[in-house]
Design a protein around this motif. Structure first.
Motif, PDB file in Angstrom:
ATOM      1  N   THR A  38       0.837  -1.202   0.000  1.00  0.00           N
ATOM      2  CA  THR A  38       0.000   0.000   0.000  1.00  0.00           C
ATOM      3  C   THR A  38       0.873   1.255   0.000  1.00  0.00           C
ATOM      4  N   PHE A  39       1.887   1.272   0.869  1.00  0.00           N
ATOM      5  CA  PHE A  39       2.785   2.430   0.955  1.00  0.00           C
ATOM      6  C   PHE A  39       3.531   2.641  -0.356  1.00  0.00           C
ATOM      7  N   ILE A  40       4.046   1.560  -0.930  1.00  0.00           N
ATOM      8  CA  ILE A  40       4.827   1.659  -2.164  1.00  0.00           C
ATOM      9  C   ILE A  40       3.986   2.220  -3.308  1.00  0.00           C
ATOM     10  N   LEU A  41       2.768   1.691  -3.472  1.00  0.00           N
ATOM     11  CA  LEU A  41       1.925   2.121  -4.593  1.00  0.00           C
ATOM     12  C   LEU A  41       1.361   3.521  -4.362  1.00  0.00           C
ATOM     13  N   THR A  42       1.063   3.856  -3.106  1.00  0.00           N
ATOM     14  CA  THR A  42       0.579   5.205  -2.809  1.00  0.00           C
ATOM     15  C   THR A  42       1.655   6.232  -3.114  1.00  0.00           C
ATOM     16  N   ALA A  43       2.907   5.887  -2.772  1.00  0.00           N
ATOM     17  CA  ALA A  43       4.025   6.797  -3.059  1.00  0.00           C
ATOM     18  C   ALA A  43       4.209   7.001  -4.555  1.00  0.00           C
ATOM     19  N   LYS A  44       3.753   6.030  -5.359  1.00  0.00           N
ATOM     20  CA  LYS A  44       3.848   6.156  -6.811  1.00  0.00           C
ATOM     21  C   LYS A  44       2.703   6.988  -7.394  1.00  0.00           C
ATOM     22  N   TYR A  50      -7.730   2.411  -4.411  1.00  0.00           N
ATOM     23  CA  TYR A  50      -7.334   1.166  -5.060  1.00  0.00           C
ATOM     24  C   TYR A  50      -6.182   0.473  -4.341  1.00  0.00           C
ATOM     25  N   THR A  51      -5.266   1.239  -3.740  1.00  0.00           N
ATOM     26  CA  THR A  51      -3.995   0.656  -3.308  1.00  0.00           C
ATOM     27  C   THR A  51      -4.158  -0.415  -2.242  1.00  0.00           C
ATOM     28  N   VAL A  52      -5.058  -0.220  -1.276  1.00  0.00           N
ATOM     29  CA  VAL A  52      -5.244  -1.235  -0.231  1.00  0.00           C
ATOM     30  C   VAL A  52      -5.805  -2.515  -0.833  1.00  0.00           C
ATOM     31  N   SER A  59      -1.229  -9.801  -1.823  1.00  0.00           N
ATOM     32  CA  SER A  59      -0.861 -10.599  -0.651  1.00  0.00           C
ATOM     33  C   SER A  59      -1.461 -11.998  -0.734  1.00  0.00           C
ATOM     34  N   LEU A  60      -2.730 -12.071  -1.069  1.00  0.00           N
ATOM     35  CA  LEU A  60      -3.386 -13.380  -1.187  1.00  0.00           C
ATOM     36  C   LEU A  60      -2.728 -14.231  -2.273  1.00  0.00           C
ATOM     37  N   LEU A 219       0.738  -7.896 -10.683  1.00  0.00           N
ATOM     38  CA  LEU A 219       1.562  -9.021 -11.110  1.00  0.00           C
ATOM     39  C   LEU A 219       3.056  -8.849 -10.815  1.00  0.00           C
ATOM     40  N   PRO A 220       3.682  -7.662 -11.014  1.00  0.00           N
ATOM     41  CA  PRO A 220       5.110  -7.537 -10.663  1.00  0.00           C
ATOM     42  C   PRO A 220       5.375  -7.826  -9.189  1.00  0.00           C
ATOM     43  N   GLY A 221       4.494  -7.341  -8.314  1.00  0.00           N
ATOM     44  CA  GLY A 221       4.654  -7.632  -6.889  1.00  0.00           C
ATOM     45  C   GLY A 221       4.512  -9.110  -6.596  1.00  0.00           C
TER      46      GLY A 221
END
Length: 266
Positions: A38-44, A50-52, A59-60, A219-221
């Motif tokens: 969430t932090f990584i994508l929000t920073a982007k 959407y990020t959460v 994660s799942l 998918l990259p994550g």
């Protein structure tokens, strides 16, 4: 599609920690993956609404891989009770699919508070070493199905592997802690697979999603975290089987407290 070196390093670190925890405690590491992704994508600069959901879905999906790696290590030591897995799996599949759909609609703050209270209560029971009645056993087919549905729904909502519910439940029913942890690792796969499919379906055709997304799945994550976590999951499983039962219970209780605190802060 190219990824920044810093982003790759961040995802690798999350994956290494996640894999070790999956092997040690039978968990999917959602309490690490969800806040950090969430932090990584929000920073982007991606939309906060959407990020959460992306973090939970990713994660799942990674749990599909970490659970396979850790359950193999636990199975070699005879710590996976496959009859219990077969009994809980149908309810888990139903609950996971429903949980992914509910996550889109229900207020996150209310869910976080309810889960925090429930998880903290479970952790306290384990930390204090409350012993179940010697005659207590697992419930009948309807009770097992209902419990599987609850485990699947809660896990799908928060992106966790389900151990925060299944391990306290099994130990409460006089299942040994090592067997409960190993069995929980096996349950992580149906939870993760059904939940991931639900989030892919729920996130179709949304604008402003990160490149490489499939529905809410990033998918990259998924690829980077999964490859890293597979390397450390067997190490976590070996560490778990070298520990005494009581310290392992306390370690798991501490992890549950951390998970409860994350729910409240979120």
């Amino acid at each position: 599609m190219s990824l920044e070196p810093l982003l790759i390093a961040e995802l690798l670190l999350v994956g290494l920690c996640t894999g070790f925890l999956a092997g040690l405690l039978g968990i999917g590491g959602g309490m690490l993956m969800v806040p950090f992704i969430t932090f990584i994508l929000t920073a982007k600069g991606y939309p906060a609404e959407y990020t959460v959901k992306i973090a939970v879905a990713t994660s799942l999906a990674t749990i599909c891989f970490t659970s396979l790696s850790s359950v193999r290590a636990h199975h070699r030591r005879g710590a996976v009770l496959w009859p219990i897995v077969r009994l809980l799996a149908p309810g888990i599949l139903v609950g996971s699919l429903l949980g992914a759909q509910l996550a889109v609609a229900l207020p996150g703050k209310i869910l976080s508070i309810l889960f925090a209270v429930f998880v903290a209560f479970s952790a306290t029971q384990m930390f204090l070493g409350r012993k179940p009645k010697p005659t207590r056993t697992l419930p009948g087919p309807l009770g097992i199905f209902s419990m599987g549905g609850l485990i699947g729904m809660l896990s799908s909502l928060v992106g966790a592997g389900g151990a925060f519910v299944s391990v306290p439940f099994m130990t409460w029913c006089n299942v040994k802690i090592h067997d409960a942890v190993g069995t929980s690792a096996a349950l992580g796969f149906p939870i993760a697979m059904a939940g991931t499919l639900g989030y892919i379906w729920a996130g179709q055709d949304l604008p402003q999603m990160p490149p490489g997304s499939l529905g809410f799945l990033y998918l990259p994550g998924l690829v980077i975290i999964s490859l890293a976590s597979i390397c450390t999951a067997p190490l976590g499983a070996r560490t778990a089987h070298r520990m005494d039962i009581q310290p392992l219970k306390k370690v798991f209780a501490v992890v549950l407290y951390i998970l409860a605190a994350y729910f409240l802060l979120r």
